[in-house]
Scaffold this motif. Structure first.
Motif, short mmCIF file in Angstrom:
data_model
loop_
_atom_site.label_atom_id
_atom_site.label_comp_id
_atom_site.label_asym_id
_atom_site.label_seq_id
_atom_site.Cartn_x
_atom_site.Cartn_y
_atom_site.Cartn_z
N VAL A 34 50.20 40.51 35.54
CA VAL A 34 51.34 40.60 36.74
C VAL A 34 50.35 40.58 37.59
N SER A 35 50.45 40.25 39.73
CA SER A 35 50.11 40.23 41.08
C SER A 35 48.57 41.09 40.75
N VAL A 36 47.97 40.81 41.19
CA VAL A 36 46.37 41.28 41.56
C VAL A 36 47.20 42.58 42.73
N LYS A 37 47.98 43.01 43.44
CA LYS A 37 48.32 43.63 44.56
C LYS A 37 49.24 44.80 43.30
N LYS A 205 51.50 33.41 37.90
CA LYS A 205 50.63 33.12 37.59
C LYS A 205 49.89 34.69 37.19
N PRO A 206 49.79 35.10 36.27
CA PRO A 206 48.98 36.27 35.66
C PRO A 206 47.28 36.68 36.71
N HIS A 207 47.29 37.47 36.89
CA HIS A 207 45.87 37.96 37.56
C HIS A 207 44.74 37.41 36.61
N ASN A 208 45.27 38.26 35.43
CA ASN A 208 43.25 37.92 34.62
C ASN A 208 44.30 37.90 33.08
N VAL A 209 43.89 36.83 32.89
CA VAL A 209 44.42 36.13 31.60
C VAL A 209 43.57 36.75 30.61
#
Length: 420
Positions: A34-37, A205-209
């Motif tokens: 998900v988003s970094v937020k 985009k995924p925030h942390n693959v």
């Protein structure tokens, strides 16, 4: 009942540890995509669901699933409520203390509810999620688990269980219907009621693959306990199940990546993680029914189909943010139906499919089980989500969505994005 088997008890203790590792595994798998937020919120939805289901399970959930049936639909609400009398009676299930059996099944329930949260990423109120998780567990998971897992006499000698297990005789070794089709159908309903996110149709985009890959790895490890522990004994059946689980996951990962390369010209970390989870989903109902070669076929077919299935959300306009429908619903249906083709009576489930001389008898049973769970879960899940929407509200505002749900619902965001 059988006396306590210390070997089985030790094996199941280990399986429960493995199942518990699936909780942070799922949180990391979803949280990285998900988003970094909203990463903390996504992970909190997993932990919140597990917490609420654990309490409900002891109060009356175990009784609803494994108590004597009301018409094959749901178990008695009061037969084992609180579990106190049952635990003091030193009842066993296949040589396993009933307390350990209950804990094993509680983790199944908790993880199933948590799976649904992937369809609500970035836009569902946390309070609304907790209410949904509570009501859904009671009205959907507990009855469906009774249908599938409550075999006659499983807890007490005279108890009568659910209709899929005892009347239909569909095979579901570890939860393709009760867990994955059930959660995937609910995710579809929730996504429809919530509506599209502001980012729907855009590249998200995924925030942390690496977090997602780590989560997938923990899920893979825990899935041996999920499937192998369903044998309820440290023996040949559990060993076979772990082998089929492993090879199906490998085959699905390869199939997903091959299709991804063909479609998009590259392979991705999220694709590898999604392919692995797809294989785990598809083999869950079939792990005790198919040979290792059959498991490769199940995994490869699921991996090749589900990568296309995740694209259905763009075609039909439902925002299943983390592809719960494409992976869990579609993968669960594929695995459940392929039992009707690839099952071998030499495996622990002891049924034969079309390719092993069994004709179509098992296939229609699998289709009825999959269809019944899908329809029931979609309808009731939609009703629950819609009722929440009309009462307390289910979705954060557009402004809140833009700012990020972590900063609104949780004091401890995943990352410090502002610097002095």
């Amino acid at each position: 009942m059988d006396p306590v088997d210390t070997g089985t008890t030790a094996f199941m203790l280990c399986c429960i540890i493995g199942l518990t590792l699936m909780i942070p595994g799922l949180a990391l798998f979803y949280g990285g995509m998900v988003s970094v937020k909203s990463s903390t919120n996504m992970m909190m939805m997993t932990f919140g669901a597990v917490a609420i289901v654990g309490v409900l399970w002891v109060l009356f959930g175990f009784s609803m699933v494994f108590g004597t049936t009301y018409g094959g639909f749901v178990g008695s609400f009061t037969e084992f409520d609180g579990m106190k009398d049952l635990l003091q009676s030193q009842t066993t299930v296949s040589g396993l203390p009933v307390s350990l059996f209950a804990l094993f099944q509680a983790l199944f329930a908790a993880i199933t509810v948590a799976l649904i949260s992937g369809a609500a990423a970035d836009r569902m109120k946390f309070a609304a999620w907790m209410v949904f998780a509570t009501v859904w567990a009671v009205l959907v998971y507990f009855p469906v688990a009774h249908w599938v897992f409550a075999f006659d006499g499983v807890v007490t000698e005279n108890s009568v269980g659910g209709w899929i297990a005892n009347k239909l005789h569909a095979v579901d070794f570890a939860g393709g219907t009760a867990v994955h089709i059930n959660a995937g159908a609910a995710a579809l309903a929730v996504a429809i009621v919530l509506g599209k996110s502001a980012m729907f149709g855009q590249l998200r985009k995924p925030h942390n693959v690496p977090l997602t890959l780590l989560g997938a790895g923990l899920l893979w490890a825990g899935w041996y306990a999920f499937n192998g522990g369903s044998a309820l004994a440290a023996g040949n059946s559990a060993s076979i199940v772990m082998v089929t689980t492993f090879v199906a996951t490998c085959a699905a990962t390869l199939a997903w990546l091959a299709v991804e390369k063909f479609k998009d010209g590259h392979v991705t970390g999220v694709g590898a993680a999604s392919g692995a989870v797809t294989g785990l989903v598809a083999i869950t109902p079939a792990c005790g029914a198919v040979t290792p070669l059959g498991a490769i076929a199940v995994g490869a077919i699921a991996g090749a189909i589900c990568i296309y299935a995740v694209g259905l959300k763009e075609k039909f306009g439902y925002d299943d943010s983390l592809d719960v429908v494409g992976v869990h619903l579609v993968g669960g249906v594929i695995g459940t139906l392929l039992i009707g083709f690839f099952a071998s009576d030499g495996m622990p489930s002891a049924v034969s499919g079309v390719f092993y001389g069994g004709g179509f008898d098992q296939l229609w049973r699998q289709a009825v089980a999959a269809g019944a769970v899908l329809v029931y879960s979609v309808v009731v899940s939609f009703a629950i989500a819609f009722a929440i929407k009309k009462t307390m509200g289910i979705r954060i505002s557009a402004e809140e969505e833009e700012k990020g749900i972590d900063s609104l619902a949780h004091r401890d965001a995943a990352y410090e994005l502002e610097y002095a």
